[in-house]
Design an enzyme around this catalytic site. Sequence first.
Site, PDB file in Angstrom:
ATOM      1  CE  LYS A 141     -32.511 -22.093 -19.863  1.00  0.00           C
ATOM      2  NZ  LYS A 141     -30.997 -22.241 -19.777  1.00  0.00           N
ATOM      3  CE  LYS A 164     -33.419 -26.806 -17.976  1.00  0.00           C
ATOM      4  NZ  LYS A 164     -31.568 -26.947 -18.404  1.00  0.00           N
ATOM      5  CB  SER A 180     -29.031 -24.078 -17.076  1.00  0.00           C
ATOM      6  OG  SER A 180     -29.230 -23.319 -17.877  1.00  0.00           O
ATOM      7  CB  SER A 209     -30.620 -26.181 -21.748  1.00  0.00           C
ATOM      8  OG  SER A 209     -30.876 -25.613 -20.268  1.00  0.00           O
TER       9      SER A 209
END
Length: 379
Positions: free
Chosen positions: A62, A223, A59, A121
């Site tokens: 992202k 993140k 992720s 997320s």
Amino acid sequence: MKSVLSFIIVLFLPLLAQAQVAAVPPAPVLAAKSYVLYDFASNQTLVNQNGHQRNEPASLTKLMTAYLTFSSLRQKKLSPDHAVTPPEAALQKLGSESVMFLDRRKPVTISELLRGLIVQSGNDAARVLAITIAGSEESFAGMMNQEAKRLGMANTHYTNATGMPHPQHYSSAYDTALLAAAIVREFPEHYPIYSMREYQYNNIRQSNRNRLLWMDPYVDGMKTGHTESAGFCLVASAKRDQRRLISVVLGAPSEYLRATESQKLLNYGFQNFETVRLYQKNQPVASLRIWKGTETKINVGFRNDLFLNIPAGQRSQLKATMETPRPLIAPVSGGQAIGTMKITLGGKPYAEYKLVALSPVPLANVFSRGWDSIRLLFK
């Protein structure tokens, strides 16, 4: 032919003249596949363990999805309160992926989607943003790769907006640090979203998976990522006083370790290095003789503030050597590279930067050029 000018960098308070360059303690060895510690102001890499190795980013992908969304907002292609109806294709959940629980019967704004993407997320948020911006996730992946190339992310290739595993979907710790720094630098108005500890959508409250937002008061983003094949990943950004460091840890064995290992990396950087500003942007570093131009002198320096990260307490050991072409002949345009600034620390090469002309010097008239040509014969 080059002229060489050496000088001590005098903008720092002098330390003891006999001071020697102290050895920096070795970087901590982390339980992770690869990791990088990146200094935001100087763009220097302070720790690099397999930093250019291609890994599954999960992720962390992202970050690029958000970057392109921020760009679309700045270009007025989208607005924060623009509402879209989630397409059915974006809501098809694949396995146990994380989602923000979008409802195809309920319009959602770009602002809400960004928070669902960054804080929760949500893969559904990523797909909706990709389709809204590019028409399809496949087209959006093409935009992602184009932007990655522009940012210098040499070991990155995307196939989707979410980070779902794919053989051709990869990035590196170093590339991820470049992307994280670009977000902080280019979109300060949106960066605070990364510090949100929780977000509620559709009556469902979810916490940010970045545990460092609770563990470390200096961390304000960024993140997390995880898949079975990628392991546990974390990009963390921390600011102490005016210094910002970015850590990237890929492939840690657990959620707990990705946080604690990242914290070790950040603490190491803050405790053992310091960031100094060598020159301000557009500050003349030197005034050079120029021939056959409308001016006889030209100022050289840097278009941006020049920061350097050095071992803590070693400012007095810095020395700069400036190498410039000789003779320097007009015309010269503003921003044109005019030589090199080489930095040594304790007598050893440490960094090198391009010097540029701070203003243009056009070609002089034929009589002035002819006179300079004669004078140069005797130089």
